[in-house]
Design an enzyme around this catalytic site. Structure first.
Site, PDB file in Angstrom:
ATOM      1  N   ASN A   1      19.335  -1.803  45.806  1.00  0.00           N
ATOM      2  CA  ASN A   1      20.649  -2.453  45.850  1.00  0.00           C
ATOM      3  C   ASN A   1      21.032  -2.810  44.420  1.00  0.00           C
ATOM      4  O   ASN A   1      20.473  -3.739  43.842  1.00  0.00           O
ATOM      5  CB  ASN A   1      20.564  -3.720  46.725  1.00  0.00           C
TER       6      ASN A   1
ATOM      7  N   LYS B   1      23.777  -4.015  43.334  1.00  0.00           N
ATOM      8  CA  LYS B   1      24.735  -5.136  43.238  1.00  0.00           C
ATOM      9  C   LYS B   1      25.898  -4.741  42.321  1.00  0.00           C
ATOM     10  O   LYS B   1      26.289  -3.585  42.311  1.00  0.00           O
ATOM     11  CB  LYS B   1      24.036  -6.404  42.763  1.00  0.00           C
TER      12      LYS B   1
ATOM     13  N   HIS C   1      24.275  -8.748  53.569  1.00  0.00           N
ATOM     14  CA  HIS C   1      23.436  -9.236  52.463  1.00  0.00           C
ATOM     15  C   HIS C   1      23.716 -10.725  52.236  1.00  0.00           C
ATOM     16  O   HIS C   1      24.857 -11.182  52.385  1.00  0.00           O
ATOM     17  CB  HIS C   1      23.734  -8.438  51.193  1.00  0.00           C
TER      18      HIS C   1
ATOM     19  N   GLU D   1      24.068 -12.421  49.658  1.00  0.00           N
ATOM     20  CA  GLU D   1      25.094 -12.731  48.657  1.00  0.00           C
ATOM     21  C   GLU D   1      26.485 -12.613  49.266  1.00  0.00           C
ATOM     22  O   GLU D   1      27.400 -13.332  48.869  1.00  0.00           O
ATOM     23  CB  GLU D   1      24.926 -11.818  47.425  1.00  0.00           C
TER      24      GLU D   1
ATOM     25  N   GLU E   1      15.012 -10.546  54.142  1.00  0.00           N
ATOM     26  CA  GLU E   1      15.178 -10.994  52.764  1.00  0.00           C
ATOM     27  C   GLU E   1      15.322 -12.512  52.726  1.00  0.00           C
ATOM     28  O   GLU E   1      16.432 -13.035  52.913  1.00  0.00           O
ATOM     29  CB  GLU E   1      16.436 -10.363  52.158  1.00  0.00           C
TER      30      GLU E   1
ATOM     31  N   GLY F   1      16.196 -12.384  43.657  1.00  0.00           N
ATOM     32  CA  GLY F   1      16.561 -12.552  42.255  1.00  0.00           C
ATOM     33  C   GLY F   1      15.907 -13.738  41.562  1.00  0.00           C
ATOM     34  O   GLY F   1      16.315 -14.119  40.468  1.00  0.00           O
TER      35      GLY F   1
ATOM     36  N   SER G   1      12.650 -10.103  45.179  1.00  0.00           N
ATOM     37  CA  SER G   1      11.792 -10.056  43.988  1.00  0.00           C
ATOM     38  C   SER G   1      10.651  -9.057  44.117  1.00  0.00           C
ATOM     39  O   SER G   1       9.533  -9.317  43.649  1.00  0.00           O
ATOM     40  CB  SER G   1      11.260 -11.459  43.649  1.00  0.00           C
TER      41      SER G   1
HETATM   42  C1  PEP Z   1      18.489  -7.788  46.933  1.00  0.00           C
HETATM   43  O1  PEP Z   1      19.492  -7.862  46.244  1.00  0.00           O
HETATM   44  O2  PEP Z   1      18.574  -7.385  48.106  1.00  0.00           O
HETATM   45  C2  PEP Z   1      17.208  -8.167  46.357  1.00  0.00           C
HETATM   46  C3  PEP Z   1      16.144  -8.166  47.118  1.00  0.00           C
HETATM   47  O3  PEP Z   1      17.214  -8.516  45.031  1.00  0.00           O
HETATM   48  P1  PEP Z   1      15.908  -8.735  44.075  1.00  0.00           P
HETATM   49  O4  PEP Z   1      14.969  -7.591  44.347  1.00  0.00           O
HETATM   50  O5  PEP Z   1      16.453  -8.732  42.705  1.00  0.00           O
HETATM   51  O6  PEP Z   1      15.300 -10.029  44.484  1.00  0.00           O
END
Ligand code: PEP
Length: 272
Positions: A17, A19, A115, A117, A187, A193, A233
């Site tokens: 992803n 973003k 997601h 976000e 998630e 992040g 992460s």
């Molecule tokens: C994500 O944006 O779905 C995500 C898991 O980000 P990150 O790997 O940066 O934590």
């Protein structure tokens, strides 16, 4: 228990992803490097596209503006294209939105839905997630449905309740069976992040719950065939902690998917 021997039917998946990162030109450069990194890791005796040979499915989800360029850059690589969101209507007066037919025309095969976000910054609710999933299913896009709890919810012991509500309300629009190609990404919001990934066994506990809920909704076979990803992460040095778990079939990767070497390493480890 629905994972068991049927797990062999689930092909591991690593999805990136991106973003709101990378312009069109940067996208093409990143994908060329990623394809080269995956090619370098292809097992010596394997024929065919590098990614298929590695035993994992690979998906990248760049920003909307770069999808057309990405589709051309990915031709012949075996890497699939996904989008980060979609609207539930096919067209209409929805300024700033993108519809499923538009994504299909850009050669998208996957789409991320719900997601955190989107939920946190753009008012996404379980109801709108359900509608977006419906649009993906109508147009043959494979949804990557994201669920996960906040840190406050985890601290309050509400993780399973939150995930149960998110999953069951998102899938309430599918009384006749799971959307084709459904993947669920667990998630935890606090892990996204932050550099603070969940522990493998905690992620497994929630993944097992997700599979159990899927079995209740769609039956054991559908649950056993659905891929469940961990996201939050993920890095090359922690991916094995997740991909080793019986109910985790790969990863949704944010930051580390922007680095071709890291993402290729994650793909290789997911494929093992
Ligand atoms: C994500 O944006 O779905 C995500 C898991 O980000 P990150 O790997 O940066 O934590």
């Amino acid at each position: 228990m629905v994972n068991g021997t049927r797990a062999a039917r689930r092909r591991p998946l690593a999805a990136g992803n991106w973003k709101m990162h990378r312009t069109r030109a940067e996208t093409v450069r990143l994908l060329k490097t990623l394809a080269a990194r995956l090619e370098e890791r292809r097992p010596a005796a394997a024929d065919g596209p590098p990614v298929a040979a590695a035993g994992a499915e690979v998906v990248v989800c760049p920003p909307f503006t770069a999808l057309g360029d990405a589709a051309r850059a990915l031709e012949g690589t075996g890497i699939a294209l996904g989008a980060q969101n979609l609207h539930w209507e096919d067209e209409g007066a929805y300024t700033g939105e993108i519809s499923a037919p538009m994504l299909v025309e850009c050669s998208c095969r996957y789409v991320i839905v719900g997601h955190s976000e989107r939920r946190q910054y753009f008012g996404e609710t379980n109801e709108t997630v359900r509608k977006r999933l419906g649009a993906a299913a109508r147009h043959g896009l494979h949804p990557i449905l994201c669920v996960g709890e906040t840190w406050e919810e985890r601290r309050a012991g509400r993780t399973k309740q939150v995930v149960r509500t998110q999953l069951t309300s998102a899938l309430a629009g599918f009384p006749d069976g799971a959307p084709a190609g459904l993947c669920v990404a667990y998630e935890p919001v606090w892990a996204i992040g932050t550099g603070q990934a969940a522990r493998g066994e905690d992620a497994q506990e929630v993944a097992a719950l997700i599979r159990q809920l899927l079995a209740g909704l769609f039956g054991d076979d559908a649950a056993a065939a659905t891929r469940i990803l961990y996201g939050g992460s993920v890095k090359p040095d922690n991916i094995l902690e997740f991909s080793r778990q019986p109910d985790i079939d790969g990863a949704l990767v944010g930051g580390a998917s922007l680095d071709p070497s890291s993402f290729a390493e994650i793909v290789e480890r997911v494929a093992r």
